[in-house]
Enzyme design. Structure first.
Site, PDB file in Angstrom:
ATOM      1  N   HIS A  10      -9.074  -3.398  -2.222  1.00  0.00           N
ATOM      2  CA  HIS A  10      -8.316  -2.806  -1.561  1.00  0.00           C
ATOM      3  C   HIS A  10      -8.774  -1.245  -1.257  1.00  0.00           C
ATOM      4  CE1 HIS A  10      -3.903  -1.933  -0.361  1.00  0.00           C
ATOM      5  NE2 HIS A  10      -4.279  -0.433  -0.754  1.00  0.00           N
ATOM      6  N   GLU A  11      -9.099  -0.773  -2.554  1.00  0.00           N
ATOM      7  CA  GLU A  11      -9.287   0.631  -2.381  1.00  0.00           C
ATOM      8  C   GLU A  11     -10.866   1.130  -1.721  1.00  0.00           C
ATOM      9  OE1 GLU A  11      -6.867   2.739  -3.312  1.00  0.00           O
ATOM     10  OE2 GLU A  11      -5.752   0.986  -4.143  1.00  0.00           O
TER      11      GLU A  11
ATOM     12  N   CYS B  85       0.877  -1.152   0.011  1.00  0.00           N
ATOM     13  CA  CYS B  85       0.102   0.040  -0.056  1.00  0.00           C
ATOM     14  C   CYS B  85       1.088   1.222   0.115  1.00  0.00           C
ATOM     15  CB  CYS B  85      -0.880  -0.090   1.299  1.00  0.00           C
ATOM     16  SG  CYS B  85      -1.932   1.400   1.368  1.00  0.00           S
TER      17      CYS B  85
ATOM     18  N   HIS C 261      -9.799   1.247   1.791  1.00  0.00           N
ATOM     19  CA  HIS C 261      -9.630   2.722   2.119  1.00  0.00           C
ATOM     20  C   HIS C 261     -10.616   3.702   2.080  1.00  0.00           C
ATOM     21  CE1 HIS C 261      -5.149   2.768   1.885  1.00  0.00           C
ATOM     22  NE2 HIS C 261      -5.183   2.068   0.968  1.00  0.00           N
TER      23      HIS C 261
END
Length: 163
Positions: free
Chosen positions: A132-133, A90, A136
């Site tokens: 993953h995003e 990341c 976030h």
């Protein structure tokens, strides 16, 4: 358009759930330009708005030569039978890579700057990037998904870096 600095672990914006975009104004258009410019660098697969200090639901990607963005994304499908366990890193957790289980396939839906529906989907790296995003944008880091042993090792390495 501006290349933006990446926020690093410890910055509270990374642990805050991002707000839904309710009005596509000049600031949102500028955000998209910044996301696209900042993700357009070798080794970068994705970038969430909070990683550049903006707590809005938007992310960009740079996978296999395709660069794009999505506003107000939400996960609508992820494979429940096939998983991948590859190393994940990341930009907000520099220098660390750990095996992270993700669904093999993921699909997100959102909108573009004109309010038109956008579908982003993919397997392997694109599937991992989407998940993953979205993590976030929900205020999570990939470290939260690590098993106990790898999480302890990651925390040790972060402390050694002074983070």
């Amino acid at each position: 358009m501006a290349y933006r600095d990446i926020r690093i672990i410890g910055d509270p914006v990374l642990r805050t759930e991002c707000d839904w975009i309710t009005d596509i104004d000049d600031s949102v258009k500028s955000l998209v330009e910044d996301l696209l410019e900042t993700v357009d660098e070798d080794g970068r697969a994705g970038l969430a708005a909070n990683q550049i200090g903006v707590s809005l639901r938007a992310f960009s990607w740079n996978i296999d030569g395709e660069i794009g963005y999505i506003l107000n994304p939400r996960l609508v499908e992820a494979s429940t039978e096939e998983y991948q366990d590859g190393d994940e890193g990341c930009l907000s957790v520099p220098g660390l890579w750990f095996p992270t289980q993700r669904a093999w396939y993921a699909r997100a839906e959102g909108i573009d700057l004109d309010g038109r529906k956008v579908v982003v989907e993919g397997e392997e790296l694109m599937g991992r990037c989407i998940q993953h995003e979205l993590d976030h944008l929900d205020g999570h880091l990939y470290l939260d998904r690590l098993d106990r042993k790898n999480r302890a090792q990651a925390m040790k390495e972060l402390r050694a870096q002074g983070l």
